[in-house]
Design a protein around this motif. Structure first.
Motif: not given
Length: 646
Positions: A369-383
């Protein structure tokens, strides 16, 4: 730490730290470039790629040669064929190309057959050639300035430079076109590096200091949402960028190559970034004015149930197609990766791969539910996306795919660089420019998650949201400009619709890039799925706060998407038309309508949106309608009359 600050001083300290991290990123990149430049500038001259230089490279097949010896080879290759090394495709020197090819062959092959040593040799030489290129430009500029500032017969400044650097660097010829091309490719990359360094540095600092301490605690609607701690500024930026930038960025060089000048395409991309960044900001401001956390909730308070339900259904259809496209790409891309590494059979097929990825990766991520958790995978995707474009930049600078380059003969003829007789185009326009316009009009679409991003920010203020939007769209634009420039200037008119297809399968760096973009696609899926689930719950009038409704809706949507992804390989005309129509509605029409009705019908909206902005909302709605008609026309022409767009 532990010292109370006044609001003004706290604001100053916070932004001073952020500025320091940005400067740290710039300094790190500058120090690395300066190191390479200085090493290249003060190395002993090597007279061409002769037998002596070649012997230095192959002295020991089981160990790396000294830094200086590789540097000398890099200088020799650079002086042999500067235009070829730059990879601009404008001029070719047969002798220089042969020298580069011969030397690279010797460096990449050894009797021991150690692939790691060969790869490291090529990487070192490429880096040193880049450093030498920078130093050559530096000393050439200094020499020009020294000559210009010296009077008649006064050559002391130039002589001093020659004593410091050696006459061979002062006399290096610099291709003006190639230098301009280097600037076009390196400038967006530098912006990306600085932004990424600053954001990651701030993110790490917040983790070390404590989650809530970084933003001063949760404020706004987040306090009434149980189980959600919310996202900090950098976390929200990561999610927005990942929501915007996906595998579609790899088609941009082909859009330029189809008949649009590079600089013209950059101007178009920048224009769409400004307009769509503004409409994305409107979504947060509407949430602030109405107190809604979804499109439907905002529209109900600003206008009424008719517009609210229309928005919910439109968003549900659009995000359904988006998630299905993601599923197809995930299955096919990871299946190809497994085949590349020698895996065969049913377990390496598209269906098995997609089922495994859904069960073990997508389901756990989509249940968050929490987008803050998805921010970690988003950072990996951006990298991962950053790595892909960095790889393209390195291959552009080291000339591996130019005539005589290491991989030039290892790719099919249709993928080999083609700049024609006139070289790269900068301001050309043609009928194909309309195709690029249609593509870029939906390149920044993340508006379906706009209310979600705002409502899950810890500090829910308009100023904070606007800062986040500015950084996210600037980052996305820089990535787009970077891949557009480096892809087109490497392959010209031969740039493929998926630019990684232009790179050799024997290029290990390219294989790593393909794997990286696969990770980026996987980690982009949960953000699109979040919008699909929210719009479905809104359209059906369900209570998303109930855990059972949340889980059943998540699994109930994932199952048909996965099944359809296993059976389909292309969504065809329906998806293209849906993207053209729904895209214009979501990024322009809906924000314009919400802005107008919020300002007209709510007290807080009247304060947030001044009269001129309320009137300007009509322009957004009109522009969105035109974009829908225009995009639909382009899709139909591409399907039924593609020759009319050439």
């Amino acid at each position: 730490q532990g010292t109370p600050f006044s609001p003004k001083r706290a604001f100053f300290v916070k932004h001073l730290r952020l500025m320091g991290r940005f400067l740290f990123g710039i300094s790190a990149a500058a120090v690395f470039a300066a190191y390479l430049s200085v090493q290249a500038a003060f190395a002993e001259p090597c007279q061409g790629a002769d037998a002596t230089c070649e012997k230095r490279v192959s002295v020991d097949d089981h160990s790396l040669d000294t830094h200086l010896q590789l540097l000398q080879v890099g200088k020799a290759l650079k002086m042999q064929a500067p235009a070829v090394v730059r990879g601009s495709g404008r001029s070719e020197s047969t002798a220089g190309a042969q020298a580069v090819a011969g030397s690279q062959t010797k460096m990449s092959s050894s009797p021991s057959g150690d692939p790691f040593v060969a790869w490291l040799r090529r990487t070192q030489v490429s880096a040193l050639r880049i450093g030498h290129s920078l130093s050559a430009l530096l000393w050439q500029s200094a020499a020009t300035l020294a000559t210009a500032t010296s009077g008649p017969g006064q050559s002391a400044p130039l002589s001093m430079l020659q004593k410091i650097s050696g006459p061979e660097l002062i006399s290096v010829e610099v291709d003006d076109h190639a230098t301009f091309d280097d600037v076009i490719t390196l400038a967006p990359g530098a912006v990306v590096v600085c932004l990424l360094t600053g954001l990651v540095g701030t993110f790490v600092h917040q983790i070390v200091q404590g989650d809530l301490a970084a933003d001063g605690g949760a404020k706004g609607q987040l306090e009434q949402t149980p189980g959600i701690k919310g996202s900090s500024g950098p976390q929200t930026v990561f999610n927005i960028v990942k929501n915007i930038v996906g595998e579609g960025m790899l088609s941009l060089p082909a859009g330029v190559a189809a008949g649009t000048g590079l600089l013209g395409a950059m101007v178009i991309a920048t224009g769409f970034c400004v307009v769509l960044g503004y409409t994305f900001s409107i979504m947060g401001r509407v949430c602030h004015a109405t107190g809604g956390t979804t499109h439907k909730a905002c529209a109900e308070k600003a206008s009424g149930p008719a517009l609210a339900q229309t928005m919910a259904i439109t968003l549900m259809l659009k995000t359904c197609f988006t998630c299905l496209s993601y599923a197809i790409v995930i299955g096919e891309s990871y299946s190809r990766i497994l085949h590349f590494f020698g895996f065969t059979g049913a377990l390496a097929g598209k269906q098995s791969v997609l089922l495994a990825m859904t069960c073990f990766v997508l389901v756990p991520l989509c249940l968050q539910r929490d987008l803050s958790i998805l921010s970690f995978t988003s950072l990996i995707g951006i990298c991962g996306e950053f790595f892909v474009v960095l790889f393209m930049q390195v291959r552009y600078l080291d000339g591996s795919y130019t005539p005589g380059g290491t991989y030039y003969t290892q790719i099919a003829e249709k993928y080999q660089p083609d700049f024609g007789s006139d070289g790269a185009s900068y301001w050309r326009t043609s009928v194909s420019t309309f195709v690029l316009l249609a593509s870029l009009s939906t390149a920044y679409i993340a508006h379906y998650n706009g209310p979600k991003f705002y409502s899950q920010m810890r500090t829910q203020t308009i100023d904070q949201f606007n800062k986040v939007v500015l950084l996210a769209f600037m980052f996305s634009l820089s990535i787009y400009l970077w891949v557009m420039a480096v892809g087109y200037l490497t392959f010209g008119a031969a740039a493929d619709g998926l630019i990684l297809n232009n790179y050799s399968e024997n290029d290990g760096f390219a294989t790593a890039a393909r794997i990286a973009i696969g990770f980026a696609v996987v980690f982009g899926f949960p953000l699109a799925f979040t919008a699909l689930r929210d719009s479905t719950v809104s359209a059906l009038g369900l209570d998303a706060q109930r855990p059972d409704v949340f889980v059943v809706t998540t699994l109930g949507l994932l199952a048909p998407i996965t099944a359809a992804g296993c059976m389909l390989s292309d969504l065809g005309l329906v998806n293209s038309l849906g993207g053209a129509i729904f895209g214009g509605l979501i990024v322009l029409v809906f924000p314009g309508l919400l802005c107008y009705y919020s300002a007209k019908n709510t007290e807080e909206g009247g304060k947030e949106f001044p009269p001129w902005e309320m009137r300007g909302a009509g322009i957004l709605v009109l522009l969105g309608a035109v974009l829908c008609i225009f995009g639909t026309s382009i899709v139909l022409l591409k399907k039924f009359s593609p020759e009319s767009l050439k």
